[in-house]
Design an enzyme around this catalytic site. Structure first.
Site, PDB file in Angstrom:
ATOM      1  N   ASP A 164       0.823  -1.220   0.000  1.00 32.86           N
ATOM      2  CA  ASP A 164       0.000   0.000   0.000  1.00 32.86           C
ATOM      3  C   ASP A 164       0.858   1.272   0.000  1.00 32.86           C
ATOM      4  O   ASP A 164       0.656   2.166   0.849  1.00 32.86           O
ATOM      5  CB  ASP A 164      -0.918   0.023   1.241  1.00 32.86           C
ATOM      6  CG  ASP A 164      -1.695  -1.270   1.431  1.00 32.86           C
ATOM      7  OD1 ASP A 164      -2.128  -1.852   0.428  1.00 32.86           O
ATOM      8  OD2 ASP A 164      -1.864  -1.685   2.600  1.00 32.86           O
ATOM      9  N   GLU A 212     -11.466  -0.117  -3.320  1.00 33.93           N
ATOM     10  CA  GLU A 212     -10.647   0.413  -2.225  1.00 33.93           C
ATOM     11  C   GLU A 212      -9.422   1.117  -2.825  1.00 33.93           C
ATOM     12  O   GLU A 212      -9.279   1.205  -4.052  1.00 33.93           O
ATOM     13  CB  GLU A 212     -10.191  -0.713  -1.292  1.00 33.93           C
ATOM     14  CG  GLU A 212      -9.269  -1.730  -1.952  1.00 33.93           C
ATOM     15  CD  GLU A 212      -8.923  -2.931  -1.074  1.00 33.93           C
ATOM     16  OE1 GLU A 212      -9.422  -3.040   0.049  1.00 33.93           O
ATOM     17  OE2 GLU A 212      -8.134  -3.776  -1.547  1.00 33.93           O
TER      18      GLU A 212
END
Ligand code: FUB
Length: 352
Positions: free
Chosen positions: A46, A255
């Protein structure tokens, strides 16, 4: 027919030995990758990349094998701290600055420190992070430091009005900052679809013919510690101006939101989750609406795909992750590639 995920699992072909920014060499016998992991002494995922003081700083999740059994809400992503990475240049030496924030120093946190982001304003660096509170509800927290690498001190409470996961903070050319956030399924966004928290709403699958659930955006206060307004929907429309539907798994938001601005246009990019694309949509305001444009990156090896986009010395780069080092969904490694555009500003699709 293969789903994209099955396709990746089966795509053992030639290995392309990475040379850093997309040019590759071939060898026989294993999987092919367009870039190499930036670090291999810890697992990272991420990656939210920013340029501060002429240097690249990467704010990733720090993946660990916590021994938590896998479930469909992502319990095995049981991260407990953040390490910040920095580089003087793309393909340069990567420095790990050690623990910048530990879950034990976040007074309200329960478990699962997921994808963070960072921002800078008036001499202070802000680290934004999602973590489940002690009632197991994801909220967004913020921590501050005088250094881009921390250590960061967490505010005593979560950001009021925040929920779900994957904060991405964008500061516009007029100095106003916005947080984009949200993630469906394990990210709990669907549980807020009626305005209040409903723990039994586990997925978005109940309403395939209705507009897909939207990411959220809220302008941040001047001190960067609060929302200045209730979160609004980030609407993604098709080329006919119709909202993308819940069943449009190849294109709808799942997301991992990110925002960047290029030639006056706002580029909202995100993961499509269960179809594993990084997709983007463009608009004329930080609030949208945004029109779906296409795929930035085809599926990586691994279930999750999550990215950031940043300009450095006149070129644009995409930071992302895959599972090259471990082969395990929850033990990921961050990478970087150059992002290329066509003359009309559209983004060329990358095969990672
Ligand atoms: O790292 C945990 C979660 O996996 C992130 O919050 C999602 O974006 C996905 O990458």
């Amino acid at each position: 027919m293969f789903t994209p995920y099955q396709f990746i699992s089966c795509a053992v072909t030639l290995v392309l030995l990475n040379t850093g920014t997309g040019t590759c060499q071939k060898a026989a016998g294993s999987q092919s990758y367009a870039a190499k992991p930036l670090v291999s002494h810890i697992y990272t995922a991420d990656p939210s990349a920013h340029v501060f003081n002429g240097k690249i700083y990467i704010y990733p999740s720090h993946d660990i094998d916590a021994g938590v059994p896998e479930d469909d809400q992502g319990a095995h992503f049981a991260m407990r701290d953040y390490h910040i990475l920095s580089m003087d240049k793309i393909n340069g030496k990567v420095t790990d600055h050690g623990v910048a924030l530990d879950i034990k120093n976040i007074p309200w946190a329960g478990r699962q420190l997921w994808a963070p982001d960072a921002a800078y304003k008036n001499g202070t660096y802000y680290l934004y992070f999602p973590v489940k509170d002690k009632q197991d509800v994801f909220r967004m927290g913020v921590a501050t430091s005088k250094s881009p690498t921390g250590p960061f001190k967490a505010e005593p409470k979560p950001i009021e009005g925040s929920y779900s996961i994957d904060p991405a903070v964008f500061t516009d050319t007029d100095g106003k900052s916005y947080m984009y956030f949200g993630g469906i399924w394990g990210g709990q966004l669907q549980r807020w679809s009626a305005g209040t928290y409903k723990p039994n709403l586990k997925t978005d699958l109940e309403k395939p013919n209705e507009p897909a659930l939207s990411a959220k955006v809220a302008r941040l206060s001047n001190n960067m510690l609060h929302f200045d307004e209730p979160p609004k929907d980030v609407k993604i429309l098709d080329k006919n101006g119709k909202p993308l539907l819940g069943k449009d798994n190849d294109r709808r938001f799942f997301e991992g939101a990110w925002m960047h601005k290029y030639n006056g246009k706002y580029y909202f990019s995100y993961s499509t989750g269960d179809t594993h694309y990084l997709a983007y949509a463009t608009g004329n305001s930080p609030y949208g609406p945004f029109t779906y444009q296409g795929v930035i990156m085809n599926p990586v090896k691994g279930w999750t795909t999550h990215h950031s986009i940043v300009e450095f010395n006149g070129k644009w780069y995409i930071f992302y992750h895959d599972v090259e080092l471990s082969g395990k969904t929850h033990l990921r490694n961050v990478k970087v590639l150059e992002l290329k555009r066509k003359p009309d500003g559209s983004i060329e699709t990358i095969n990672p």
